[in-house]
Each structure stands twice: as structure tokens, then as C-alpha cells.
Design a protein around this motif. Structure first.
Motif, PDB file in Angstrom:
ATOM      1  N   ALA A  42      -7.475 -13.697   3.510  1.00 40.79           N
ATOM      2  CA  ALA A  42      -7.219 -14.660   2.436  1.00 40.79           C
ATOM      3  C   ALA A  42      -6.918 -13.664   1.392  1.00 40.79           C
ATOM      4  CB  ALA A  42      -8.559 -15.610   1.894  1.00 40.79           C
ATOM      5  N   ALA A  43      -5.608 -13.996   0.335  1.00 42.14           N
ATOM      6  CA  ALA A  43      -5.346 -12.636  -0.538  1.00 42.14           C
ATOM      7  C   ALA A  43      -5.890 -12.568  -1.362  1.00 42.14           C
ATOM      8  CB  ALA A  43      -3.743 -13.046  -0.762  1.00 42.14           C
ATOM      9  N   ASP A  44      -6.134 -13.889  -1.976  1.00 40.32           N
ATOM     10  CA  ASP A  44      -6.476 -14.408  -3.905  1.00 40.32           C
ATOM     11  C   ASP A  44      -7.713 -13.183  -4.099  1.00 40.32           C
ATOM     12  OD1 ASP A  44      -4.364 -16.119  -3.842  1.00 40.32           O
ATOM     13  OD2 ASP A  44      -5.275 -17.515  -4.139  1.00 40.32           O
ATOM     14  N   PRO A  45      -8.570 -13.965  -3.227  1.00 43.33           N
ATOM     15  CA  PRO A  45     -10.037 -12.609  -3.552  1.00 43.33           C
ATOM     16  C   PRO A  45     -10.118 -11.373  -3.769  1.00 43.33           C
ATOM     17  CG  PRO A  45     -10.177 -13.790  -1.805  1.00 43.33           C
ATOM     18  CD  PRO A  45      -8.605 -14.266  -1.818  1.00 43.33           C
ATOM     19  N   TYR A  46      -8.492 -10.939  -2.845  1.00 43.86           N
ATOM     20  CA  TYR A  46      -8.428  -9.195  -3.118  1.00 43.86           C
ATOM     21  C   TYR A  46      -8.041  -9.266  -5.318  1.00 43.86           C
ATOM     22  CZ  TYR A  46      -8.694  -8.560   1.204  1.00 43.86           C
ATOM     23  OH  TYR A  46      -9.972  -8.470   2.908  1.00 43.86           O
ATOM     24  N   TYR A  47      -6.680 -10.541  -5.146  1.00 44.20           N
ATOM     25  CA  TYR A  47      -5.962 -10.000  -6.892  1.00 44.20           C
ATOM     26  C   TYR A  47      -7.612  -9.910  -7.493  1.00 44.20           C
ATOM     27  CZ  TYR A  47      -3.975 -11.262 -10.865  1.00 44.20           C
ATOM     28  OH  TYR A  47      -3.514 -11.310 -12.386  1.00 44.20           O
ATOM     29  N   TYR A  48      -8.673 -10.883  -7.254  1.00 47.93           N
ATOM     30  CA  TYR A  48      -9.170 -11.344  -8.428  1.00 47.93           C
ATOM     31  C   TYR A  48     -10.351  -9.951  -8.449  1.00 47.93           C
ATOM     32  CZ  TYR A  48      -8.001 -16.449  -7.816  1.00 47.93           C
ATOM     33  OH  TYR A  48      -7.455 -17.306  -7.787  1.00 47.93           O
ATOM     34  N   ARG A  49     -10.680  -9.489  -6.767  1.00 51.21           N
ATOM     35  CA  ARG A  49     -12.080  -8.444  -7.180  1.00 51.21           C
ATOM     36  C   ARG A  49     -11.514  -6.812  -7.530  1.00 51.21           C
ATOM     37  NH1 ARG A  49     -14.689  -5.919  -2.090  1.00 51.21           N
ATOM     38  NH2 ARG A  49     -12.805  -5.547  -1.474  1.00 51.21           N
ATOM     39  N   GLY A  50      -9.478  -7.176  -7.400  1.00 55.87           N
ATOM     40  CA  GLY A  50      -8.864  -6.087  -8.332  1.00 55.87           C
ATOM     41  C   GLY A  50      -8.209  -6.080 -10.003  1.00 55.87           C
ATOM     42  N   PHE A  51      -8.507  -7.446  -9.986  1.00 61.93           N
ATOM     43  CA  PHE A  51      -8.574  -7.265 -11.606  1.00 61.93           C
ATOM     44  C   PHE A  51      -9.594  -7.056 -12.187  1.00 61.93           C
ATOM     45  CE2 PHE A  51      -9.102  -9.837 -15.213  1.00 61.93           C
ATOM     46  CZ  PHE A  51      -7.690  -9.987 -15.862  1.00 61.93           C
ATOM     47  N   ALA A  52     -11.358  -7.891 -11.522  1.00 63.19           N
ATOM     48  CA  ALA A  52     -13.257  -7.157 -11.966  1.00 63.19           C
ATOM     49  C   ALA A  52     -13.132  -5.593 -11.861  1.00 63.19           C
ATOM     50  CB  ALA A  52     -13.634  -7.944 -10.832  1.00 63.19           C
ATOM     51  N   LYS A  53     -11.989  -5.146 -10.630  1.00 63.16           N
ATOM     52  CA  LYS A  53     -12.664  -3.900 -10.627  1.00 63.16           C
ATOM     53  C   LYS A  53     -12.158  -2.970 -12.138  1.00 63.16           C
ATOM     54  CE  LYS A  53     -14.552  -3.451  -6.175  1.00 63.16           C
ATOM     55  NZ  LYS A  53     -14.387  -3.304  -4.802  1.00 63.16           N
ATOM     56  N   LEU A  54     -10.425  -3.270 -12.271  1.00 63.39           N
ATOM     57  CA  LEU A  54     -10.320  -3.030 -13.331  1.00 63.39           C
ATOM     58  C   LEU A  54     -11.052  -2.890 -14.351  1.00 63.39           C
ATOM     59  CD1 LEU A  54      -6.187  -3.494 -13.071  1.00 63.39           C
ATOM     60  CD2 LEU A  54      -7.411  -1.437 -13.007  1.00 63.39           C
ATOM     61  N   GLN A  55     -12.067  -4.196 -15.049  1.00 62.67           N
ATOM     62  CA  GLN A  55     -12.588  -4.382 -16.053  1.00 62.67           C
ATOM     63  C   GLN A  55     -13.023  -3.595 -15.946  1.00 62.67           C
ATOM     64  OE1 GLN A  55     -13.545  -8.491 -16.244  1.00 62.67           O
ATOM     65  NE2 GLN A  55     -12.088  -8.973 -17.417  1.00 62.67           N
ATOM     66  N   ALA A  56     -14.286  -2.626 -14.469  1.00 61.73           N
ATOM     67  CA  ALA A  56     -15.184  -2.258 -14.434  1.00 61.73           C
ATOM     68  C   ALA A  56     -14.932  -0.617 -14.623  1.00 61.73           C
ATOM     69  CB  ALA A  56     -16.475  -2.233 -13.086  1.00 61.73           C
ATOM     70  N   GLY A  57     -13.748  -0.889 -14.534  1.00 56.90           N
ATOM     71  CA  GLY A  57     -12.803   0.142 -14.818  1.00 56.90           C
ATOM     72  C   GLY A  57     -12.853   1.543 -13.815  1.00 56.90           C
ATOM     73  N   LYS A  58     -13.075   0.895 -12.359  1.00 61.49           N
ATOM     74  CA  LYS A  58     -13.238   0.713 -10.941  1.00 61.49           C
ATOM     75  C   LYS A  58     -11.292   0.953 -10.254  1.00 61.49           C
ATOM     76  CE  LYS A  58     -18.181   0.248 -10.224  1.00 61.49           C
ATOM     77  NZ  LYS A  58     -18.627  -0.665  -9.406  1.00 61.49           N
ATOM     78  N   ASN A  59     -10.599   2.060 -10.878  1.00 61.34           N
ATOM     79  CA  ASN A  59      -9.199   1.873 -11.308  1.00 61.34           C
ATOM     80  C   ASN A  59      -8.711   1.794  -9.577  1.00 61.34           C
ATOM     81  OD1 ASN A  59      -9.288   2.019 -13.769  1.00 61.34           O
ATOM     82  ND2 ASN A  59      -7.710   3.510 -14.264  1.00 61.34           N
ATOM     83  N   ALA A  60      -9.439   3.167  -8.737  1.00 61.31           N
ATOM     84  CA  ALA A  60      -8.748   3.805  -7.343  1.00 61.31           C
ATOM     85  C   ALA A  60      -9.889   2.474  -6.301  1.00 61.31           C
ATOM     86  CB  ALA A  60      -9.764   4.714  -7.128  1.00 61.31           C
ATOM     87  N   ASP A  61     -11.057   1.611  -6.336  1.00 63.54           N
ATOM     88  CA  ASP A  61     -11.009   0.269  -6.018  1.00 63.54           C
ATOM     89  C   ASP A  61      -9.636  -0.932  -6.100  1.00 63.54           C
ATOM     90  OD1 ASP A  61     -12.979   2.280  -5.091  1.00 63.54           O
ATOM     91  OD2 ASP A  61     -14.292   1.434  -5.613  1.00 63.54           O
TER      92      ASP A  61
END
Length: 287
Positions: free
Chosen positions: A238-257
Motif C-alpha cells: 500500500a502506497a499511502d502509509p509510506y507517504y504518511y510515515r515519511g512525513f512523520a519521520k521528517l517531523q521527527a528529524g529522521k531525514n534518511a528514513d
């Protein structure tokens, strides 16, 4: 009817030398025929039942003195439960008045009021049904919906918990409870509800993904990632969960992830998907 009409096929622990009689009437004073009067001897937790005659009268003989629980059931009437102390000597007749059960009409009216947006009015009708039939635990769900519509989330949670007590694995109830808990900023409680949803039973990633989006909007990034990890584990294509998790990880400062998740999203999502442009913009900003 004699007390020999036992519903347990053994030597009855409730047999004795006492007796009791009584009459079951409706709220107009008319005898109710064919009402079932169940007697449970408290000490042994077993008993028997008697059936009323045409005039509503019944009798029970050869029973023990002591504490009993009584339940009276009759078609189109509300069930009555009460306790009774029976003595060895003569017992006063038992008189029970039954109220007509108008729950079907109340439920029909409540549904119409709810559909019409009259939440308080619908709730009042639901409450009457629940008062008459506390065993109808599904009514708690309907009452919770009326409170949720009004934004009274603490009250909604109270009735959602009551509904969940009878249906602890109900995914919709758990979703609603988690959303209401987030509305009152009780995030540990929200996560508790979400943890009870078994992702292995889900057919749609949106069940948990929507909750994760809500958490992201509440700046609960770590909680959102926890939920999205579960979603992606269950729905890796499923595509969308990766987008949401990527967005959340940006908020957390985990840029590589975040970069890895956003790239995975773009590899799975159709070119015209709503978040494709945003994903590309986010990737361009990652250093």
C-alpha cells in the motif's frame, strides 16, 4: 404449577417444605397469562420456573425457605428481576406488575431523530430502551454516536467503553474510541484502543492509517510512526502509509528514513495520486 418443573436434571438442592403463590399483572391491573416466572435459589444457584394461568396467577410448592432471585418474562413486556425471601411459614402472595415494552417503537423513533440530526432527542429515546433492557449493550454504541456528533467526547468515551465491554474486538468501536480519546488529548488511552485492533484481521490499511494521520495532525509523531509501522507491516504494497510515515519521520528529524519512505511511496503510487507532488517537494528539501 408445582416446583417440580426444574431446568436442572438432578436432585434439586432447592426442594423443601415452603411454598409461595402470586399474580403477574400489567400496568392496568389485568392478569398476564403465560408469563414465565423463574426462581433461582441463591445458595445453590439453581431452580425452576412456573407459568402463570389465564388470570396471571401462579404457585410454587415444595421449595426451600431462604433467599431467591426471581425473573418474570412475558411477551411484549419488560423483564422484571427482583429478590425474594421465602420463609417456612405462610408467605405473602408475590405481586409483580409488568410494563409494556415499547422498545421497538422507541428505537424506530430514535433512528429517525438521529438521521435528522436531533442528537439529544434521539439519545433520550435510546436511554429509555437501555433502561428497560440493560442487556441490549449495542444501544451504548448508538448513544456514543449522538455524543460524538455533538463533540462531547468524554461522554462518548463513557458509552464507547460500555459498548466495548460487550464487544472488545469491534474494530469500528476501537477506532471511534481512539479518535475521541485524541480529541480530549488522552493519547495513551488512544494508543491503548489502537493497540487492541489486530491488524492481521484488517482488509484496509485506512483503518489504522487514518488514525496515524490524526496523530500526525496532533503532533504526536512518535505515536503515528508506531501505528504506521504496523500498517506497513500488514500492507507492504500500500502506497499511502509510506507517504504518511515519511512525513512523520521528517517531523521527527529522521531525514534518511523519511527519504526512503517517500521514495518507496513514489515507486508504488500512481502518477496522478494526490500526494505525488507533495512527496516530490519533500524529497527535494531533504539534504
Amino acid at each position: 404449577m408445582r416446583a417440580g418443573d426444574s431446568f436442572k436434571d438432578k436432585v434439586a438442592a432447592w426442594r423443601g417444605d415452603a411454598q409461595v403463590s402470586g399474580k403477574i399483572t400489567d400496568d392496568a391491573g389485568k392478569g398476564v397469562p403465560e408469563a414465565k416466572v423463574t426462581f433461582i435459589f441463591t445458595k445453590s444457584n439453581d431452580g425452576f420456573f412456573a407459568t402463570t394461568k389465564k388470570n396471571g396467577e401462579f404457585s410454587a410448592k415444595d421449595i426451600k425457605a431462604g433467599e431467591w432471585r426471581i425473573q418474570v418474562d412475558a411477551s411484549n413486556f419488560i423483564t422484571v428481576r427482583q429478590t425474594l425471601t421465602i420463609s417456612d411459614s405462610k408467605n405473602a402472595p408475590l405481586a409483580v406488575t409488568l410494563k409494556r415494552d415499547n422498545s421497538p417503537e422507541l428505537l424506530t423513533k430514535a433512528e429517525a431523530l438521529y438521521k435528522g440530526g436531533q442528537n439529544a432527542e434521539a439519545r433520550a429515546e435510546y436511554m429509555q430502551v437501555l433502561e428497560a433492557h440493560p442487556d441490549l449493550t449495542g444501544i451504548n454504541r448508538a448513544i456514543a454516536y449522538t455524543y460524538g456528533r455533538e463533540g462531547h467526547h468524554p461522554e462518548a468515551l463513557k458509552y464507547l467503553d460500555l459498548a466495548l465491554a460487550a464487544n472488545p474486538n469491534d474494530v469500528i468501536l476501537l477506532q471511534l474510541a481512539a479518535a475521541s480519546a485524541m480529541q480530549v488529548s488522552d493519547y495513551p488511552r488512544a494508543m491503548g484502543y489502537l493497540s487492541k485492533i489486530d491488524e492481521a484481521t484488517l482488509d484496509d490499511p485506512a483503518v489504522l492509517a487514518d488514525a496515524a494521520v490524526n496523530l500526525i495532525n496532533k503532533n504526536r509523531t512518535a505515536d503515528a510512526i508506531t501505528v504506521l509501522d504496523r500498517v506497513i507491516g500488514r500492507f507492504p504494497a500500500a502506497a499511502d502509509p509510506y507517504y504518511y510515515r515519511g512525513f512523520a519521520k521528517l517531523q521527527a528529524g529522521k531525514n534518511a528514513d523519511a527519504k526512503a519512505d517517500l521514495e518507496k511511496y513514489l515507486s508504488l503510487a500512481p502518477p496522478a495520486a494526490p500526494q505525488v507532488a507533495q512527496a516530490k517537494d519533500l524529497l527535494a528539501k531533504i539534504k
